[in-house]
Design a protein around this motif. Structure first.
Motif, PDB file in Angstrom:
ATOM      1  N   PHE A  15       0.940  -1.138   0.078  1.00 40.83           N
ATOM      2  CA  PHE A  15      -0.100   0.060   0.090  1.00 40.83           C
ATOM      3  C   PHE A  15       0.748   1.306   0.141  1.00 40.83           C
ATOM      4  N   LEU A  16       0.253   2.280  -0.197  1.00 40.50           N
ATOM      5  CA  LEU A  16       1.006   3.545  -0.187  1.00 40.50           C
ATOM      6  C   LEU A  16       0.768   4.487   1.141  1.00 40.50           C
ATOM      7  N   TRP A  17       1.644   5.101   1.654  1.00 43.19           N
ATOM      8  CA  TRP A  17       1.237   5.893   2.936  1.00 43.19           C
ATOM      9  C   TRP A  17       2.214   6.886   3.070  1.00 43.19           C
ATOM     10  N   GLN A  18       2.175   7.873   3.882  1.00 47.25           N
ATOM     11  CA  GLN A  18       3.145   8.818   4.457  1.00 47.25           C
ATOM     12  C   GLN A  18       3.610   8.113   5.813  1.00 47.25           C
ATOM     13  N   GLU A  19       4.839   8.529   6.151  1.00 49.02           N
ATOM     14  CA  GLU A  19       5.237   8.007   7.336  1.00 49.02           C
ATOM     15  C   GLU A  19       6.191   9.362   8.078  1.00 49.02           C
ATOM     16  N   GLY A  20       5.675  10.004   9.106  1.00 46.85           N
ATOM     17  CA  GLY A  20       6.424  10.941   9.576  1.00 46.85           C
ATOM     18  C   GLY A  20       7.198  10.339  10.781  1.00 46.85           C
ATOM     19  N   HIS A  21       8.539  10.875  10.822  1.00 49.84           N
ATOM     20  CA  HIS A  21       9.203  10.454  11.916  1.00 49.84           C
ATOM     21  C   HIS A  21      10.097  11.633  12.341  1.00 49.84           C
ATOM     22  N   THR A  22      10.001  11.878  13.706  1.00 55.19           N
ATOM     23  CA  THR A  22      10.296  13.044  14.345  1.00 55.19           C
ATOM     24  C   THR A  22      11.113  12.918  15.550  1.00 55.19           C
ATOM     25  N   VAL A  23      11.988  13.796  15.876  1.00 54.84           N
ATOM     26  CA  VAL A  23      12.683  13.630  16.999  1.00 54.84           C
ATOM     27  C   VAL A  23      12.879  14.831  17.703  1.00 54.84           C
ATOM     28  N   PHE A  24      12.898  15.005  19.138  1.00 52.86           N
ATOM     29  CA  PHE A  24      12.858  16.175  20.058  1.00 52.86           C
ATOM     30  C   PHE A  24      13.640  16.111  21.262  1.00 52.86           C
ATOM     31  N   THR A  25      13.844  16.932  21.869  1.00 50.27           N
ATOM     32  CA  THR A  25      14.958  16.938  23.083  1.00 50.27           C
ATOM     33  C   THR A  25      13.852  16.706  24.422  1.00 50.27           C
ATOM     34  N   THR A  26      12.488  16.758  24.317  1.00 50.40           N
ATOM     35  CA  THR A  26      11.791  16.549  25.390  1.00 50.40           C
ATOM     36  C   THR A  26      10.513  15.776  25.122  1.00 50.40           C
ATOM     37  N   ARG A  27      10.148  15.115  25.856  1.00 49.50           N
ATOM     38  CA  ARG A  27       8.603  14.373  25.782  1.00 49.50           C
ATOM     39  C   ARG A  27       7.507  15.298  25.767  1.00 49.50           C
ATOM     40  N   GLU A  28       7.660  16.461  26.288  1.00 49.30           N
ATOM     41  CA  GLU A  28       6.654  17.630  26.274  1.00 49.30           C
ATOM     42  C   GLU A  28       6.284  17.999  24.628  1.00 49.30           C
ATOM     43  N   GLU A  29       7.481  18.475  24.020  1.00 51.82           N
ATOM     44  CA  GLU A  29       7.569  18.697  22.635  1.00 51.82           C
ATOM     45  C   GLU A  29       7.043  17.629  21.818  1.00 51.82           C
ATOM     46  N   ALA A  30       7.560  16.427  22.261  1.00 54.68           N
ATOM     47  CA  ALA A  30       7.103  15.259  21.174  1.00 54.68           C
ATOM     48  C   ALA A  30       5.582  15.140  21.451  1.00 54.68           C
ATOM     49  N   GLU A  31       5.160  14.979  22.561  1.00 59.99           N
ATOM     50  CA  GLU A  31       3.655  14.716  22.870  1.00 59.99           C
ATOM     51  C   GLU A  31       2.869  15.758  22.289  1.00 59.99           C
ATOM     52  N   LYS A  32       3.316  16.950  22.295  1.00 63.84           N
ATOM     53  CA  LYS A  32       2.365  18.083  21.666  1.00 63.84           C
ATOM     54  C   LYS A  32       2.477  17.484  20.231  1.00 63.84           C
ATOM     55  N   GLU A  33       3.216  17.224  19.317  1.00 65.81           N
ATOM     56  CA  GLU A  33       3.350  17.048  18.096  1.00 65.81           C
ATOM     57  C   GLU A  33       2.385  15.736  17.577  1.00 65.81           C
ATOM     58  N   VAL A  34       2.320  14.867  18.819  1.00 63.29           N
ATOM     59  CA  VAL A  34       1.539  13.549  18.479  1.00 63.29           C
ATOM     60  C   VAL A  34       0.216  13.915  18.263  1.00 63.29           C
ATOM     61  N   TYR A  35      -0.238  14.963  19.383  1.00 58.88           N
ATOM     62  CA  TYR A  35      -1.569  15.430  19.201  1.00 58.88           C
ATOM     63  C   TYR A  35      -2.035  16.468  17.922  1.00 58.88           C
ATOM     64  N   ASP A  36      -1.048  17.154  17.719  1.00 62.96           N
ATOM     65  CA  ASP A  36      -1.006  17.855  16.568  1.00 62.96           C
ATOM     66  C   ASP A  36      -1.111  17.148  15.220  1.00 62.96           C
ATOM     67  N   ILE A  37      -0.501  16.327  15.101  1.00 64.86           N
ATOM     68  CA  ILE A  37      -0.677  15.210  13.881  1.00 64.86           C
ATOM     69  C   ILE A  37      -2.034  14.515  13.945  1.00 64.86           C
ATOM     70  N   LEU A  38      -2.400  13.947  15.227  1.00 65.99           N
ATOM     71  CA  LEU A  38      -3.841  13.383  15.175  1.00 65.99           C
ATOM     72  C   LEU A  38      -4.804  14.085  14.728  1.00 65.99           C
ATOM     73  N   ASN A  39      -4.747  15.360  15.364  1.00 68.58           N
ATOM     74  CA  ASN A  39      -5.825  16.346  14.791  1.00 68.58           C
ATOM     75  C   ASN A  39      -5.806  16.572  13.167  1.00 68.58           C
ATOM     76  N   LEU A  40      -4.786  16.573  12.670  1.00 72.52           N
ATOM     77  CA  LEU A  40      -4.511  16.763  11.303  1.00 72.52           C
ATOM     78  C   LEU A  40      -5.169  15.695  10.715  1.00 72.52           C
ATOM     79  N   TYR A  41      -4.890  14.412  10.990  1.00 70.42           N
ATOM     80  CA  TYR A  41      -5.672  13.046  10.534  1.00 70.42           C
ATOM     81  C   TYR A  41      -7.196  13.421  10.678  1.00 70.42           C
ATOM     82  N   ALA A  42      -7.523  13.807  11.969  1.00 71.28           N
ATOM     83  CA  ALA A  42      -8.775  14.248  12.005  1.00 71.28           C
ATOM     84  C   ALA A  42      -9.395  14.847  10.839  1.00 71.28           C
ATOM     85  N   ARG A  43      -8.578  15.928  10.501  1.00 68.78           N
ATOM     86  CA  ARG A  43      -9.201  16.951   9.721  1.00 68.78           C
ATOM     87  C   ARG A  43      -9.211  16.128   8.008  1.00 68.78           C
TER      88      ARG A  43
END
Lengths: 491, 491
Positions: free
Chosen positions: A171-199
């Motif tokens: 199948f075809l997809w996109q896969e994002g792979h991101t790296v941060f210094t803190t868990r907080e930044e990473a968690e924020k992105e998890v939900y930003d992307i989740l919201n983007l998928y919902a959109r």
């Protein structure tokens, strides 16, 4: 422009040969196969589970790519491309990950006639190959965040019965792979992307979603937690639409992705991965289609407006002239428009474009030029109306209506999803609900063994857990502290 | 936006550590490797020949895709996606084709732990898998033309030394596969696409091309004829940039792609295939780069303008404000702009962005705000100039200059290519010319054995034959009737 050719013999087949021959409510599976094949979205390939995505479907994927690329670029995420072939040893570095994916890896063993020194996995996902490079690129907090995405093909050699879009080996997809210094930044992105998928689902596909956190049993192999958007197909089966994972430090420790922080100390990085695939096209088709065939939401419809001229020899030029005027004006507003001036009967064309799900059809013949009105037919609700023939009026009306259709289709999907959710307090109720092709909403402790036990008793597994729950409950199965989860039978 | 991080340790390295340490003219191969690695275009992956295309390079590919997609869609060509895995038996259907590609096919033998009943080839090109479906879709002249394209990854397991972009085992490309009722229609498209490839190189990459027909020896395995655009790298090696093939009826007969014509008779279809790959990025880099590093032509430059503010504590805000004004105005005109406000020394930044080949740099400090002028530095000719600081003036000037740079780079490439071509009448002369790192222009009979003989004697093979030659010549090697061909040592 999409193909508008009839695919058999020199003479067009009658519409009954290309039409859908089962009701969606009678046999969803056969209905789904028919709309996808007859709608010219998919062709089966010679290898079981590897299917051809035809232009009429690929164009939907291009709409998703265009939207998604623009949004992630605004967030500072860049596209790249990593090799498809992953050496076996690299693949084995993260324990849970390899256990999750190993059974369905396709292995390359030979290059030409030469046996390779090490088997190569075709990527079932790219964590391992990407993080092997991330390790080289990341030394200091200055190198972070690192936020990459790639659009690519994926192979997972599943042995279950393949279903076009929904379960395919490639199948075809996109896969994002991101790296941060803190868990907080990473968690924020998890939900930003989740919201983007919902959109993507709600705004583009007009499909309502359940947004939440996956259970321990159902999370991604190697993740700290997985968030997802889930949908409900009309056959009562729930399906996962896209996922956004907090990988935490699991991979950064396995791959030694570490950095010197501002105090000069070594830290392991915090990572995410997230993806949406061509499966999403199948979900959209399954949810919106009806007994006449596909119903495309305007935002992703390959053809948004089809114009069918009613042609007689003596008035042909005048009618086509008017059709072209309208088409040109619609295209100025970026409306994807197609004039079907082939020499088939109008009724045949109406059926064809209904089968292919074009949201809005304009019918225009010599009588309309005299009466000053033309007919518009709407695919999603089967309504028709006569409107003034003036080109600017038609164009403004069409633009307004396409927006309206998009909104109405989402509203309808939301209502169906809402009606499908039934709260329950006992395992017996849950079993009845999922057998009734509904989603059970029940409290659950999120223990792996307890989920297995619920599945044994009811046939249902968790879809996800709505976010932001403050209240505590007692597990429907074991009585331990719990949160509310959605449960259903699923793909 | 691209990464602007320094990739080692907590403190930035000195520019001498990241700068290019060899001259292009002294050691092209080492120079090429350095600009590609230090310019952050490529990272080597764990499997030899499979390389990571980093964002700064992938963005170039996205520019090519955007241009090419728009052009082929205008021509009525649609995008689709066909499976990557091809059953061995299908792959064997066209005899010349399988002989051409078999030695470099990567074979999949296992799905999970299960041995597959038949080996699957990872596509080295998609003729076979696509035409297996085309056969099903084409019945009548009404079904033609069928014109599809796909963007995908390709694997060819070559055993020669890999070179980033230029020779890799996995690469990205587009492949067009089209079907027509007549040879005339097919031939017209072959040349339309050839001209489009010439535009990609000349208009986007600012690289001059030799456009022509490949020899019998060098044509695509299974084609009637192959047209190509060829370039010359500064190391004296010629390289094929893109190809457009007339497949004739070779595949349509092998795959039974036939149709009923307007007279109701069965005809075999006429087919083309054509492709351009990520190799083109390497050609562009090799041609334009200099001893300071990469030189990007503006049309494909990931960053077209870099603004380097000269920052002192007390004037920082004012300077950054002005930089941002200019950036915003440039972005309104879709100019890809980046402000490097990192805390490194300006000189370090200048060197970095020169290495990365940004076409135009704006330098702006507090003195410039007072004097009312700012400095612009041009990458391709190393010139600098002071211009009025007024934002609209700067923006208009930059837009004009980017166009001018693009044109000058192409002019320069044309001049170099023209100067590299030397006509000759004897095999001895040809040998001297190609050893002198030039392209020999000589008459050749296009006999396979004769080309082998020329290669044995001179080390050169044909690149291609300019189109539209009316005059007849005598072959430089065997004396038979001949046309003029370009010859060179090649990748």
């Amino acid at each position: 422009m999409v193909e508008d050719k009839i695919k058999s013999g020199d003479e067009p087949k009658d519409i009954k040969d290309i039409g859908i021959t089962v009701k969606k409510s009678d046999d969803f599976s056969e209905w789904y196969t028919q709309i996808i094949l007859k709608g010219e979205l998919i062709e089966y390939g010679p290898v079981s589970g590897c299917m051809i995505i035809r232009p009429y479907a690929y164009s939907i994927w291009e709409s998703i790519q265009e939207f998604f690329n623009a949004e992630i670029k605004k967030m500072g995420i860049q596209n790249a491309y990593f090799p498809m072939l992953i050496p076996e040893n690299l693949f084995h570095k993260e324990k849970e990950h390899v256990e999750g994916f190993n059974p369905e890896v396709a292995w390359v063993t030979h290059g030409g006639d030469t046996l390779l020194p090490e088997r190569l996995a075709i990527r079932p996902t790219s964590e391992t190959i990407m993080y092997d490079s991330y390790k080289k690129w990341i030394r200091s907090w200055r190198d972070l965040p690192l936020r990459l995405n790639q659009w690519c093909n994926i192979v997972r050699w599943e042995f279950k019965h393949p279903v076009p879009f929904l379960r395919t080996r490639e199948f075809l997809w996109q896969e994002g792979h991101t790296v941060f210094t803190t868990r907080e930044e990473a968690e924020k992105e998890v939900y930003d992307i989740l919201n983007l998928y919902a959109r993507v689902f709600e705004e583009l596909y007009a499909v309502a979603v359940l947004k939440g956190m996956k259970s321990q049993n159902e999370k991604f192999a190697g993740a700290v937690f997985t968030t997802s958007v889930e949908m409900m197909l009309p056959n009562g089966k729930a399906i996962q639409g896209a996922t956004s994972h907090l990988l935490g430090q699991n991979f950064s420790k396995a791959f030694d992705i570490s950095f010197l922080n501002k105090n000069g100390e070594k830290d392991y990085a915090w990572q995410n991965s997230w993806g949406i695939s061509t499966r999403s096209i199948g979900i959209m088709l399954g949810i919106h289609g009806d007994d006449q065939g596909i119903v495309m939401p305007p935002r992703v419809a390959p053809i948004q407006v089809v114009i069918v001229p009613i042609i007689f020899d003596d008035t042909k030029d005048k009618v086509l002239q008017k059709c072209n005027d309208i088409r040109k004006e619609l295209e100025k507003h970026y409306i994807r428009t197609f004039i079907d001036d082939s020499d088939y009967r109008p009724g045949w064309k109406f059926n064809k474009w209904e089968l292919k799900g074009v949201p809005l059809r304009i019918e225009l013949g010599p009588k309309d030029l005299i009466s000053g009105k033309l007919k518009i037919a709407y695919r999603y609700n089967d309504m028709k109306e006569m409107i003034e023939i003036d080109t600017h009026h038609v164009v403004n009306h069409v633009i307004k209506k396409l927006d309206e259709i998009q909104n109405k289709m989402l509203e309808n999907s939301r209502k169906i999803l809402k009606d499908a959710i039934v709260s329950c307090n006992t395992i017996d109720d849950m079993q009845r609900i999922v057998e009734d092709k509904k989603i059970a909403y029940a409290s659950f402790c999120d223990d792996r063994a307890c989920e297995d036990s619920i599945k044994d008793k009811t046939g249902a597994k968790t879809l996800n857990m709505p976010l932001g729950q403050m209240e505590d409950h007692r597990c429907i199965n074991c009585g331990k502290p719990a949160k509310l989860f959605y449960f259903g039978k699923s793909y």
